[in-house]
Design an enzyme around this catalytic site. Structure first.
Site, mmCIF file in Angstrom:
data_model
loop_
_atom_site.group_PDB
_atom_site.id
_atom_site.type_symbol
_atom_site.label_atom_id
_atom_site.label_comp_id
_atom_site.label_asym_id
_atom_site.label_seq_id
_atom_site.Cartn_x
_atom_site.Cartn_y
_atom_site.Cartn_z
ATOM 1 N N ASP A 63 0.863 -1.189 0.000
ATOM 2 C CA ASP A 63 0.000 0.000 0.000
ATOM 3 C C ASP A 63 0.899 1.238 0.000
ATOM 4 O O ASP A 63 1.573 1.530 0.987
ATOM 5 C CB ASP A 63 -0.894 -0.042 1.252
ATOM 6 N N LYS A 117 -4.429 11.475 -1.560
ATOM 7 C CA LYS A 117 -3.378 12.131 -0.764
ATOM 8 C C LYS A 117 -2.558 13.030 -1.677
ATOM 9 O O LYS A 117 -3.034 14.098 -2.033
ATOM 10 C CB LYS A 117 -2.618 11.071 0.004
#
Ligand SMILES: *Cc1c(COP(=O)(O)O)cnc(C)c1O
Length: 380
Positions: free
Chosen positions: A201, A235
């Site tokens: 991830d 993000k």
């Protein structure tokens, strides 16, 4: 059994674990407006400052004009529009993978992927500090879940020796609450030796790290050796949504089996259109420019506060331990006009509460200087 809620709320407050929403009246940028006051924001994951950039705002507008507001249906019905397909091709290229699939959030990626790939009788070996979405997804899959201590290769290898069925190792590349890096090269070597697969991830690495912002796997030249590369568009890419990059076969299986992909309305086409623009930006000269600003800020804070032992990611944890102490430190900073969140259980282990400082290319050097000044006061 009683349905009384109040005792639970009282207990949360008593343990310093109370959470509440704070409404911001400004866009989410280096400066936030809250209850009529201005705050410097050191709590966002918008590492490159793209969330409020003129480029992405324009791309979103353009996407709305071209493709409308809503997507109307799930991807498998009639909601799969041109920007979704183009974005997935661009993400596959970006991650050096055969194919990619987008989901409406990063959280939805493992929740769809792990149950589609893993079954009871299989084994998932997960780093202890992995994100909640990975933990929940692993449980949902029915596979046996074994946790190894953070970045502990010896324990991981011991678990690999006894794991049953198909074995999947799961880790983050840059850890969300600690900002440190996984020993990816060593993990890749281990999983190859034991015939396991690996899911990484890269939520906090993509955009911020590696050549063209392609993440830690790319920085280490490991992309081709990682079966499942996951990340988020929410993000450093400044938007929302998540993706998995993998082999064509895996992606085809997910299109058929991943319930968090199948049974939800497709992401807004304008977001996919803007994400294509965000990828172009982070891969190009503008991305390099923003990454060097970000890294200059990180180095400034690390050297000024004697944090050279910490990693050089955009996430700087100041671990205080006690939950109430972390809350108090965060409140002191807020009084001084700085938004720095106290991160507590259950996001991190009990007794490891911390201030989680995040920096962004959007910050001005004077703003970073104010952060340093206030953190020094806090320590004195
Ligand atoms: C934020 C985060 C996610 C979830 O991504 P969203 O797009 O916010 O749903 C997944 N994994 C990690 C490590 C994260 O930090």
């Amino acid at each position: 059994m009683s349905w009384e809620i109040q005792p639970q709320l009282d207990q949360l407050r008593g343990e310093g674990l109370w959470r509440e929403l704070r409404t911001m009246d400004s866009p989410q940028g280096p400066l936030l407006e809250h209850e009529g006051r201005e705050f410097l924001n050191f709590s966002s994951n918008d590492y490159l400052g793209l969330a409020t950039s003129a480029e992405l705002k324009a791309a979103l507008h353009e996407g709305v004009e071209r493709y409308g507001a809503g997507s109307g249906a799930s991807r498998l019905v009639c909601g799969s529009l041109r920007p979704h397909a183009d974005l997935e091709a661009a993400l596959a290229d970006f991650k050096g993978a055969e194919a990619a699939l987008t989901f409406s959030s990063g959280f939805a990626v493992p929740v769809g992927t792990l149950p589609a790939l893993m079954s009871p009788g299989d084994t998932i070996l997960m780093d202890k500090l992995s994100h909640a979405c990975l933990v929940d997804a692993a449980r949902l899959s029915g596979a046996t879940l074994r946790i190894f201590p953070h970045n502990h290769l010896g324990k991981l290898e011991r678990l690999l020796k006894t794991a049953q069925g198909r074995v999947l190792i799961i880790t983050e590349s840059i850890f969300s609450m600690d900002g440190d890096a996984a020993p990816l090269r060593e993990i890749v070597e281990l999983k190859d030796r034991y015939g396991a697969w690996l899911l990484v991830d890269e939520a906090h690495a993509v955009g911020a790290l590696g050549p063209q912002g392609r993440g830690l796997a790319a920085a280490l030249g490991l992309e081709g050796r990682i079966e499942l590369q996951m990340g988020t568009l929410s993000k450093a890419l400044g938007l929302s949504g998540g993706y998995l990059a993998a082999s064509r076969q895996v992606i085809d299986l997910l299109i058929n089996r991943a319930r968090s992909f199948i049974y939800t309305t497709a992401a807004l086409p304008a977001v996919a259109h803007a994400a294509l623009r965000a990828l172009e930006l982070i891969r190009g000269a503008e991305g390099d420019r923003r990454r060097s600003l970000l890294h200059a800020h990180v180095e400034k804070v690390r050297s000024s506060l004697g944090l050279e032992h910490t990693s050089s990611s955009a996430i700087l944890p100041l671990i205080l331990g006690d939950e109430t102490a972390a809350m108090a430190a965060s409140a002191t900073l807020r009084d001084a006009g700085l938004m720095v969140p106290a991160i507590r259980f259950p996001t991190v282990a009990r007794g490891s509460a911390r201030l989680r400082i995040t920096l962004s290319a959007g910050h001005q050097p004077e703003q970073v200087a104010r952060l340093i000044e206030q953190l020094k006061l806090l320590g004195s």
